[in-house]
Write an enzyme that holds these catalytic residues in place. Sequence first.
Site, PDB file in Angstrom:
ATOM      1  N   ARG A  68       0.828  -1.215   0.000  1.00 26.90           N
ATOM      2  CA  ARG A  68       0.000   0.000   0.000  1.00 26.90           C
ATOM      3  C   ARG A  68       0.855   1.256   0.000  1.00 26.90           C
ATOM      4  NH1 ARG A  68      -3.160  -1.688   5.056  1.00 26.90           N
ATOM      5  NH2 ARG A  68      -2.119  -3.693   4.979  1.00 26.90           N
ATOM      6  N   GLU A 105       5.048 -10.504  14.483  1.00 21.06           N
ATOM      7  CA  GLU A 105       4.388 -11.069  15.660  1.00 21.06           C
ATOM      8  C   GLU A 105       4.690 -12.576  15.754  1.00 21.06           C
ATOM      9  OE1 GLU A 105       0.273 -10.118  15.684  1.00 21.06           O
ATOM     10  OE2 GLU A 105      -0.022 -10.881  17.715  1.00 21.06           O
TER      11      GLU A 105
HETATM   12  O1  LIG Z   1       3.734  -1.063  11.812  1.00 20.65           O
HETATM   13  P1  LIG Z   1       3.598  -2.528  11.517  1.00 20.65           P
HETATM   14  O2  LIG Z   1       3.123  -3.312  12.718  1.00 20.65           O
HETATM   15  O3  LIG Z   1       4.846  -3.107  10.912  1.00 20.65           O
HETATM   16  O4  LIG Z   1       2.411  -2.702  10.463  1.00 20.65           O
HETATM   17  C1  LIG Z   1       2.237  -1.823   9.380  1.00 20.65           C
HETATM   18  C2  LIG Z   1       2.437  -2.529   8.070  1.00 20.65           C
HETATM   19  O5  LIG Z   1       1.386  -3.505   7.889  1.00 20.65           O
HETATM   20  C3  LIG Z   1       0.709  -3.242   6.671  1.00 20.65           C
HETATM   21  O6  LIG Z   1       1.275  -3.921   5.602  1.00 20.65           O
HETATM   22  P2  LIG Z   1       1.102  -5.465   5.338  1.00 20.65           P
HETATM   23  O7  LIG Z   1       2.275  -6.194   5.915  1.00 20.65           O
HETATM   24  O8  LIG Z   1      -0.253  -5.902   5.793  1.00 20.65           O
HETATM   25  O9  LIG Z   1       1.270  -5.555   3.759  1.00 20.65           O
HETATM   26  P3  LIG Z   1       0.477  -5.001   2.479  1.00 20.65           P
HETATM   27  O10 LIG Z   1       0.679  -3.496   2.405  1.00 20.65           O
HETATM   28  O11 LIG Z   1       1.182  -5.714   1.390  1.00 20.65           O
HETATM   29  O12 LIG Z   1      -0.985  -5.357   2.606  1.00 20.65           O
HETATM   30  C4  LIG Z   1       0.889  -1.754   6.455  1.00 20.65           C
HETATM   31  O13 LIG Z   1       0.697  -1.392   5.091  1.00 20.65           O
HETATM   32  C5  LIG Z   1       2.295  -1.536   6.922  1.00 20.65           C
HETATM   33  O14 LIG Z   1       3.271  -1.807   5.915  1.00 20.65           O
HETATM   34  N1  LIG Z   2      -5.216  -2.281  11.855  1.00 18.17           N
HETATM   35  C1  LIG Z   2      -4.638  -2.316  10.642  1.00 18.17           C
HETATM   36  N2  LIG Z   2      -5.336  -1.907   9.559  1.00 18.17           N
HETATM   37  C2  LIG Z   2      -4.755  -1.934   8.326  1.00 18.17           C
HETATM   38  N3  LIG Z   2      -3.497  -2.323   8.098  1.00 18.17           N
HETATM   39  C3  LIG Z   2      -2.759  -2.722   9.156  1.00 18.17           C
HETATM   40  N4  LIG Z   2      -1.477  -3.141   9.253  1.00 18.17           N
HETATM   41  C4  LIG Z   2      -1.228  -3.424  10.547  1.00 18.17           C
HETATM   42  N5  LIG Z   2      -2.309  -3.192  11.319  1.00 18.17           N
HETATM   43  C5  LIG Z   2      -3.290  -2.745  10.462  1.00 18.17           C
END
Ligand SMILES: O=P(O)(O)OC[C@H]1O[C@H](OP(=O)(O)OP(=O)(O)O)[C@H](O)[C@@H]1O
Ligand SMILES: Nc1ncnc2[nH]cnc12
Length: 185
Positions: A68, A105
């Site tokens: 994203r 996690e």
């Molecule tokens: O601060 P954190 O605990 O590290 O979490 C935040 C991360 O989690 C989500 O990505 P995700 O890993 O779900 O990947 P995506 O963008 O590919 O859906 C979000 O876009 C951040 O990159």
């Molecule tokens: N609560 C949340 N919503 C969307 N993206 C996330 N990535 C980690 N935590 C999230």
Amino acid sequence: MEARMSSNPTSDLTALIRTIPDFPKPGIQFRDITTLLADGDGLRDLTAALAEIARPLDPDLIVGIEARGFILGAALALSIGKGFVPVRKKGKLPGKTVGIDYVLEYGTDRLEMHEGQVPQGSRVLLVDDLIATGGTANAAAQLLREQGAIVLMALFAIDLPALGGIAALEADGVAARAIMTFDGH
Ligand SMILES: O=P(O)(O)OC[C@H]1O[C@H](OP(=O)(O)OP(=O)(O)O)[C@H](O)[C@@H]1O
Ligand SMILES: Nc1ncnc2[nH]cnc12
């Protein structure tokens, strides 16, 4: 008040974020940006709010985190006339990569970028859609620093302060800001 804006754009961006309970697992309130992205005024206003913070920093490059962070990072890069560099999850980039393992996690993961794409001494702005624990952004910032980049700031559309991500980044000396703040996990 569940959601707040840190600045004052023309549309209420928080109202364009959809919250989906218990995704991807029970207890998580998933903050879905796709509803904002699909709204032309919302996407324009969010990009403008990011640009207002980014422009005075005058970064050499915008670095976005998969997946994203690619959407918002590229919109921001285009809006301020800078190049964009992707930081990807492992095994996706075709060229020679540098990477960093980081703890999730459950288990570990790896972020990678193309070697040499962020020149030593370059001043970069790191972008992602959301910061939760900060684990992902922290790993990306560390990888950039290992390449000799100066991380001017980590910038997010959404912060979940209950999870402490911005505080953790700042404790590691990375300035961090978000456009919107949501309570809870
Ligand atoms: O601060 P954190 O605990 O590290 O979490 C935040 C991360 O989690 C989500 O990505 P995700 O890993 O779900 O990947 P995506 O963008 O590919 O859906 C979000 O876009 C951040 O990159
Ligand atoms: N609560 C949340 N919503 C969307 N993206 C996330 N990535 C980690 N935590 C999230």
